[in-house]
Design a protein around this motif. Structure first.
Motif, short mmCIF file in Angstrom:
data_model
loop_
_atom_site.label_atom_id
_atom_site.label_comp_id
_atom_site.label_asym_id
_atom_site.label_seq_id
_atom_site.Cartn_x
_atom_site.Cartn_y
_atom_site.Cartn_z
N MET A 48 0.82 -1.19 0.00
CA MET A 48 0.00 0.00 0.00
C MET A 48 0.87 1.27 0.00
O MET A 48 0.58 2.22 -0.72
N TRP A 49 1.93 1.31 0.85
CA TRP A 49 2.80 2.47 0.92
C TRP A 49 3.52 2.75 -0.40
O TRP A 49 3.65 3.92 -0.79
N PRO A 50 3.99 1.70 -1.10
CA PRO A 50 4.64 2.00 -2.38
C PRO A 50 3.70 2.67 -3.39
O PRO A 50 4.12 3.54 -4.15
N ILE A 51 2.43 2.30 -3.36
CA ILE A 51 1.46 2.91 -4.28
C ILE A 51 1.24 4.39 -3.92
O ILE A 51 1.21 5.26 -4.80
N ILE A 52 1.11 4.67 -2.62
CA ILE A 52 0.91 6.07 -2.17
C ILE A 52 2.14 6.92 -2.49
O ILE A 52 2.02 8.03 -2.99
N LEU A 53 3.33 6.38 -2.21
CA LEU A 53 4.55 7.12 -2.48
C LEU A 53 4.74 7.37 -3.98
O LEU A 53 5.22 8.43 -4.39
N HIS A 54 4.40 6.39 -4.80
CA HIS A 54 4.49 6.57 -6.24
C HIS A 54 3.52 7.65 -6.72
O HIS A 54 3.89 8.49 -7.56
N PHE A 55 2.33 7.68 -6.16
CA PHE A 55 1.35 8.70 -6.52
C PHE A 55 1.85 10.09 -6.11
O PHE A 55 1.77 11.06 -6.88
N LEU A 56 2.39 10.19 -4.89
CA LEU A 56 2.92 11.48 -4.42
C LEU A 56 4.12 11.92 -5.25
O LEU A 56 4.27 13.11 -5.54
N ARG A 57 4.98 10.99 -5.64
CA ARG A 57 6.16 11.32 -6.42
C ARG A 57 5.79 11.82 -7.81
O ARG A 57 6.37 12.77 -8.32
N THR A 58 4.84 11.20 -8.43
CA THR A 58 4.47 11.59 -9.79
C THR A 58 3.65 12.88 -9.81
O THR A 58 3.69 13.63 -10.78
N ASN A 59 2.90 13.16 -8.75
CA ASN A 59 2.05 14.35 -8.70
C ASN A 59 2.58 15.38 -7.71
O ASN A 59 1.80 16.19 -7.19
N ALA A 60 3.88 15.41 -7.45
CA ALA A 60 4.44 16.32 -6.45
C ALA A 60 4.22 17.78 -6.83
O ALA A 60 3.99 18.62 -5.96
N VAL A 61 4.27 18.08 -8.11
CA VAL A 61 4.09 19.46 -8.55
C VAL A 61 2.68 19.94 -8.22
O VAL A 61 2.49 21.09 -7.80
N TYR A 62 1.71 19.08 -8.38
CA TYR A 62 0.32 19.47 -8.15
C TYR A 62 -0.03 19.49 -6.66
O TYR A 62 -0.99 20.14 -6.25
N ILE A 63 0.73 18.79 -5.86
CA ILE A 63 0.47 18.73 -4.42
C ILE A 63 1.20 19.86 -3.69
O ILE A 63 0.68 20.43 -2.73
N THR A 64 2.38 20.23 -4.15
CA THR A 64 3.22 21.19 -3.45
C THR A 64 2.62 22.59 -3.45
O THR A 64 2.64 23.28 -2.42
N LEU A 65 2.09 23.05 -4.55
CA LEU A 65 1.56 24.41 -4.63
C LEU A 65 0.41 24.65 -3.66
O LEU A 65 0.44 25.64 -2.92
N PRO A 66 -0.61 23.81 -3.60
CA PRO A 66 -1.68 24.08 -2.63
C PRO A 66 -1.20 24.00 -1.17
O PRO A 66 -1.65 24.78 -0.33
N VAL A 67 -0.27 23.10 -0.89
CA VAL A 67 0.25 23.00 0.47
C VAL A 67 1.03 24.26 0.83
O VAL A 67 0.87 24.82 1.92
N ALA A 68 1.85 24.75 -0.08
CA ALA A 68 2.62 25.98 0.17
C ALA A 68 1.69 27.18 0.32
O ALA A 68 1.92 28.05 1.17
N ALA A 69 0.65 27.24 -0.49
CA ALA A 69 -0.31 28.34 -0.38
C ALA A 69 -1.04 28.30 0.96
O ALA A 69 -1.25 29.33 1.60
N LEU A 70 -1.41 27.11 1.41
CA LEU A 70 -2.09 26.96 2.69
C LEU A 70 -1.18 27.38 3.84
O LEU A 70 -1.61 28.11 4.75
N VAL A 71 0.07 26.96 3.81
CA VAL A 71 1.03 27.35 4.85
C VAL A 71 1.23 28.86 4.84
O VAL A 71 1.29 29.51 5.89
N GLY A 72 1.31 29.47 3.66
CA GLY A 72 1.49 30.92 3.55
C GLY A 72 0.31 31.69 4.10
O GLY A 72 0.47 32.69 4.81
N VAL A 73 -0.90 31.26 3.78
CA VAL A 73 -2.10 31.95 4.27
C VAL A 73 -2.20 31.83 5.79
O VAL A 73 -2.50 32.81 6.48
N VAL A 74 -1.95 30.66 6.32
CA VAL A 74 -2.01 30.47 7.78
C VAL A 74 -0.94 31.32 8.46
O VAL A 74 -1.20 32.00 9.46
N GLY A 75 0.27 31.33 7.93
CA GLY A 75 1.34 32.12 8.52
C GLY A 75 1.05 33.61 8.45
O GLY A 75 1.31 34.35 9.41
N TYR A 76 0.52 34.08 7.34
CA TYR A 76 0.18 35.50 7.18
C TYR A 76 -0.86 35.93 8.20
O TYR A 76 -0.73 36.96 8.85
N ASN A 77 -1.91 35.15 8.34
CA ASN A 77 -2.97 35.50 9.28
C ASN A 77 -2.50 35.38 10.73
O ASN A 77 -2.89 36.19 11.58
#
Length: 87
Positions: free
Chosen positions: A1-30
């Motif tokens: 199960m973990w290899p499938i999740i890690l493979h999904f995260l590795r292939t879609n890292a670009v699409y996952i990183t931007l929303p996470v960074a935006a969320l951290v930025g908004v929380v930090g700003y507020n």
């Protein structure tokens, strides 16, 4: 199960990183807006201080009276050892 999740995260890292960074930025700003002090005291600009210092200088009022150029303080300034001070 973990290899499938890690493979999904590795292939879609670009699409996952931007929303996470935006969320951290908004929380930090507020959070910074809630915790920080927004009051900045007024202080004169450097140019205003310079103009005031030049106009208040007694030596510039009479150009005929020129003092001899002598150091009035030690190079070390006020942090001079008491044993080295002149009495």
């Amino acid at each position: 199960m973990w290899p499938i999740i890690l493979h999904f995260l590795r292939t879609n890292a670009v699409y996952i990183t931007l929303p996470v960074a935006a969320l951290v930025g908004v929380v930090g700003y507020n959070l910074e807006n809630l915790l920080s002090d927004k009051y900045t005291p007024y202080s004169e600009s450097i140019e205003e201080k310079r103009v005031e210092r030049i106009t208040d200088d007694e030596h510039l009022k009479d150009a005929t009276k020129v003092d001899k150029l002598v150091y009035k303080e030690n190079v070390l300034g006020r942090n001079l050892s008491p044993s080295l001070t002149k009495k």
